[in-house]
Design an enzyme around this catalytic site. Structure first.
Site, mmCIF file in Angstrom:
data_model
loop_
_atom_site.group_PDB
_atom_site.id
_atom_site.type_symbol
_atom_site.label_atom_id
_atom_site.label_comp_id
_atom_site.label_asym_id
_atom_site.label_seq_id
_atom_site.Cartn_x
_atom_site.Cartn_y
_atom_site.Cartn_z
ATOM 1 N N ASP A 1 0.858 -1.183 0.000
ATOM 2 C CA ASP A 1 0.000 0.000 0.000
ATOM 3 C C ASP A 1 0.891 1.230 0.000
ATOM 4 O O ASP A 1 2.002 1.173 -0.513
ATOM 5 C CB ASP A 1 -0.960 -0.038 1.193
ATOM 6 C CG ASP A 1 -2.304 0.617 0.879
ATOM 7 O OD1 ASP A 1 -2.303 1.804 0.493
ATOM 8 O OD2 ASP A 1 -3.350 -0.045 1.009
ATOM 9 N N HIS B 1 2.220 1.790 -3.255
ATOM 10 C CA HIS B 1 1.229 2.698 -3.831
ATOM 11 C C HIS B 1 1.682 4.145 -3.728
ATOM 12 O O HIS B 1 0.874 5.067 -3.859
ATOM 13 C CB HIS B 1 -0.124 2.524 -3.142
ATOM 14 C CG HIS B 1 -0.781 1.206 -3.435
ATOM 15 N ND1 HIS B 1 -2.036 0.880 -2.985
ATOM 16 C CD2 HIS B 1 -0.358 0.129 -4.140
ATOM 17 C CE1 HIS B 1 -2.368 -0.343 -3.390
ATOM 18 N NE2 HIS B 1 -1.350 -0.823 -4.089
#
Length: 532
Positions: free
Chosen positions: A339, A362
């Site tokens: 993430d 991310h």
């Protein structure tokens, strides 16, 4: 006459060597070594702090305090009352000693004792000549086994409570050992600053099936009101998250790639709550079931020289998340996970991120903000001199429709992109499903600068994507020295803009000709929703 000389000679010998005062007692000859005296055991006082129900700590067993206020001198020290001695052999090994004397010159006669535990690397010691010596509390001395199987929770809690009450102190997690700890809250405020020296490995139970039913499943290691804490070392904090990631409720983990409904709580590895002047340095944290670090309601936090790692497809494993936190510095660290490398939540002010290598991940994100019509305020954010590699996003601002508040004074500078899918992105339509409805209110985004953003992008998405709210546009967005080239040859994607006002301070590659000039006509109404 001869008898008088002999008496005089005996008096001189006694006064020079033989008569020593030890705490008001006179011993003829050499004093008995104080190491033979048994240590006193002090009862640890429980912290009188009321916690929120979600953070209520478990009771700590009384144990030895490890600090003696009046140590005993050995040898001819005169009448000094501030001398020090070696520890009793029954004192917990590694607990150190107070070292409060500034004038100690004597030594003790050693006595036989069991061989000491392996000396840790860089553990630190208490020095006899220091007026503020730091005790080193090795968790093994309080019953920790370190075989990766035994439950060492109580040993860690006892060491913490002693150090917290009697500090300054260092809690030592020695190298070469693996300690299993259940969900635990380390509670302050403490008497003085503490160091949590992690040179070995710390791990939780292996997966949800081994997690005790009465333990909080949303957090693992919590530091509550731990002001002045230093978490450091060369060891590993391993969250053992794989079995949590594979729960059917996780995205795409159900049958045939589905996501099943139901409770899906997973623990954050390290949570700091209402703590100030916190330093995290040097450690390695890996495979957290959810976020690796989370800072809530903290102030003055420095994270420097750490490593965070989990697989690229591990869900919700943000590296560092900050929320309602002020004055945070994240420096010289390497983060790869499933993430955001760093996620900046509502209430974050003065966040400085420099020299961070991020990815696969991310990217580095502000948000998500404004979920369920909430108000979010974020300002004074700097991300500088960093690298983002093989990530779904680069530098991102993401907000939900229907929120309020503002994001302002944000600077992204000198960031290298390596095959990043969305190097520069503002997404004010953030949604995790296809059922999000359109709403008119939004978090107001303004005063964001992108300078020296260079590298390559994955052509599946535009290199620059500004998707701002229909009703509340983004304003004062500036770009300078931005050069983004396709990672795959012969494919070029154009920037995308929607309701965004700004300018190119220099020519950019690709050109961002879709920016709107000036300010929207309703700027005064929009500006009234700013937080700062």
């Amino acid at each position: 006459m001869e008898m008088s000389k002999m008496i005089l000679l005996l008096v001189l010998v006694c006064s020079g060597f033989g008569c020593t005062s030890v705490h008001g007692r006179f011993h003829y000859g050499i004093a008995r070594p104080p190491m033979a005296e048994p240590p006193s055991r002090a009862v640890v006082r429980a912290n009188s702090i009321s916690l929120p129900p979600a953070l209520a700590p478990q009771p700590v067993n009384p144990s030895y305090s490890g600090n003696s206020a009046n140590s005993t001198s050995v040898g001819c020290s005169g009448n000094s009352t501030n001398t020090t001695s070696a520890h009793p052999p029954s004192e917990p090994i590694g607990a150190g000693y107070s070292g409060n004397s500034t004038n100690s010159t004597s030594t003790s006669t050693p006595v036989s004792s069991p061989p000491p535990l392996a000396a840790p690397v860089d553990a630190g010691t208490a020095t006899p000549n220091s007026s503020n010596a730091t005790a080193v509390l090795d968790v093994r001395a309080f019953g920790a086994v370190g075989d990766g199987v035994a439950d060492d929770t109580e040993a860690f809690k006892t060491a913490w409570d002693i150090a917290c009450q009697d500090g300054p102190g260092t809690i030592l997690v020695p190298r070469g050992y693996a300690f299993k700890i259940l969900s635990t809250i380390f509670t302050g405020p403490c008497h003085s600053e503490l160091t949590f020296q992690v040179d070995g490995t710390i791990m939780p139970p292996d997966g949800p099936d081994e997690w005790p039913q009465n333990n909080n499943r949303r957090q693992w290691l919590v530091f509550y009101r731990a002001n002045g804490l230093k978490l450091q070392g060369r060891g590993v904090i391993d969250g053992r998250g794989e079995k949590w990631w594979n729960l059917p409720c996780k995205p795409h983990k159900g049958p045939n790639g589905t996501t099943l409904s139901g409770t899906c709580d997973s623990p954050v590895a390290l949570r700091f709550f209402m703590s100030s002047n916190v330093t995290v340095h040097g450690i390695r944290v890996q495979n957290s079931p959810q976020f690796h670090f989370r800072f809530d309601d903290c102030r003055n936090v420095t994270v420097d020289g750490i490593s965070i790692s989990s697989p690229a497809l591990s869900p919700n494993t943000d590296g560092i998340h900050v929320e309602n936190t002020e004055m945070v510095g994240i420096y010289n660290s390497v983060i790869s996970n499933g993430d955001d490398c760093v996620s900046i939540g509502a209430g974050s002010i003065n966040i400085d991120i420099r020299n961070v290598t991020c990815g696969p991940s991310h990217g580095i994100s502000i948000g998500s903000l404004g979920k369920k019509n909430t108000r979010a305020c974020v300002t004074n954010i700097t991300v500088k001199n960093s690298v983002i590699r093989h990530s779904d996003n680069g530098v991102r601002i993401k907000t939900w429709q229907g929120g309020s508040g503002s994001v302002s004074s944000v600077s992204f500078e000198n960031i290298r992109m390596d095959a990043v899918r969305n190097p520069i992105i503002i997404d004010q339509y953030y949604c995790l499903s296809k059922s999000c409805k359109n709403e008119t209110s939004a978090v107001y985004v303004s005063d964001v600068s992108y300078t020296g953003i260079k590298g390559t992008y994955d052509v599946r998405s535009p290199p620059i994507n500004f998707g701002c709210s229909d009703s509340i546009p983004c304003t004062n967005i500036t770009l300078s020295e931005v050069v983004l080239l396709p990672a795959q040859p012969y494919f070029i994607s154009n920037p995308f803009c929607w309701n965004v006002y700004g300018a190119m301070a220099t020519q950019t590659i690709p050109p961002v000709s879709c920016l709107l000039e000036g300010f929207p006509s309703s700027i005064m109404d929009i500006g009234s929703d700013r937080c700062y």
